[in-house]
Design a protein around this motif. Structure first.
Motif, short mmCIF file in Angstrom:
data_model
loop_
_atom_site.label_atom_id
_atom_site.label_comp_id
_atom_site.label_asym_id
_atom_site.label_seq_id
_atom_site.Cartn_x
_atom_site.Cartn_y
_atom_site.Cartn_z
N LEU A 89 9.71 -35.50 55.64
CA LEU A 89 11.22 -35.59 55.14
C LEU A 89 11.36 -36.99 55.17
CD1 LEU A 89 12.56 -32.13 56.54
CD2 LEU A 89 12.34 -32.71 54.29
N VAL A 92 15.95 -39.85 58.92
CA VAL A 92 17.06 -39.44 58.27
C VAL A 92 18.52 -40.07 59.62
CG1 VAL A 92 19.20 -37.93 58.71
CG2 VAL A 92 17.46 -37.00 57.74
N GLU A 105 22.71 -32.90 57.03
CA GLU A 105 21.51 -32.98 56.39
C GLU A 105 20.32 -32.85 55.97
OE1 GLU A 105 20.46 -37.99 55.74
OE2 GLU A 105 22.22 -37.82 56.87
N ARG A 109 18.62 -31.76 52.82
CA ARG A 109 16.65 -31.92 52.38
C ARG A 109 15.91 -31.13 52.28
NH1 ARG A 109 16.37 -38.61 54.72
NH2 ARG A 109 18.07 -39.66 53.89
N ALA A 113 13.97 -29.27 48.78
CA ALA A 113 12.54 -30.17 48.23
C ALA A 113 11.28 -28.48 48.52
CB ALA A 113 12.04 -30.97 49.56
#
Length: 236
Positions: A89, A92, A105, A109, A113
């Motif tokens: 990932l 962040v 968040e 994401r 994905a």
């Protein structure tokens, strides 16, 4: 000769103030509030629950669980530049944001994905250093967790001596001084003693202030510290 009071404990365990009042009133009296710290004789501080509103900062360690197309259970520490880096990932920005905001968040994401849900929790919070001085059993630097309070710092220092104030404790932060009165927690179970601490704070426990004794046919005979008269006077 004046009759000596029948004390419930040996005179050697009484403070000088307790001896004076007990002798004058011919009744054994103890100072109110100081047994607040006796319930934690090992000086272990309390561990508060980390809520979703907790603001993350560099040094906090979090547990990240991915469930769905991707499966992962790992821990990660927020980096010095405030990033939370999880495998597969994008990093962040986490420092200065709440747990919930960062989790939302990550979910957005990972969901877009990998069709994966994300669960985030704090496993270890950053530590702070607080200096406790004055009339405490073990003055000095105390290392605490960031959500711990003034009561935790005082407990970690062994508690306040009976020669120290409970009602005019100074909290010094960035050259600003606040006066802390433990009366709230002693009587109501809450109050300014719940004030959170920051790294570099200084707690100063000065000498005990004026006192009065209450004895006789009352619910709780005791010696109580009172605020100086100037604290009760209105200011122009």
């Amino acid at each position: 000769l004046a009759q000596q009071p029948t004390a419930t404990r040996s005179d050697t365990s009484l403070s000088a103030l307790e001896k004076i009042y007990s002798d004058r009133l011919r009744h054994p009296l103890t100072q109110f509030g100081y047994d607040l710290f006796a319930s934690n004789p090992t000086n272990e501080t309390s561990n508060g629950a980390v809520q979703d509103s907790y603001i993350l900062e560099s040094g906090d360690e979090v547990n990240v669980v991915l469930r769905g197309q991707q499966v992962l259970n790992t821990t990660a520490t927020i980096t010095n530049d405030g990033q939370l880096v999880i495998a597969d990932l994008p990093p962040v920005a986490a420092a200065g944001r709440s747990i919930k905001a960062v989790q939302d968040e990550l979910r957005a994401r990972a969901g877009a994905a990998y069709n994966t849900d994300v669960y985030l929790s704090v496993t270890r919070v950053r530590q702070i250093s607080v200096l406790v001085t004055g009339n405490v059993e073990s003055p000095g630097q105390q290392t605490l967790e960031t959500f711990q309070t003034i009561m935790d710092a005082l407990t970690a220092s062994g508690g306040i001596k009976k020669s120290g104030t409970l009602r005019q404790i100074k909290l010094v932060r960035n050259s600003q001084t606040a006066i802390i009165d433990l009366c709230g927690i002693l009587i109501y179970g809450s109050g300014s003693s719940d004030l959170s601490l920051r790294d570099g704070d200084k707690i100063i426990v000065g000498p005990i202030g004026p006192t009065l004794a209450i004895a006789g046919d009352v619910k709780q005979p005791a010696i109580c510290e009172i605020l100086p008269a100037s604290r009760y006077l209105s200011r122009d």
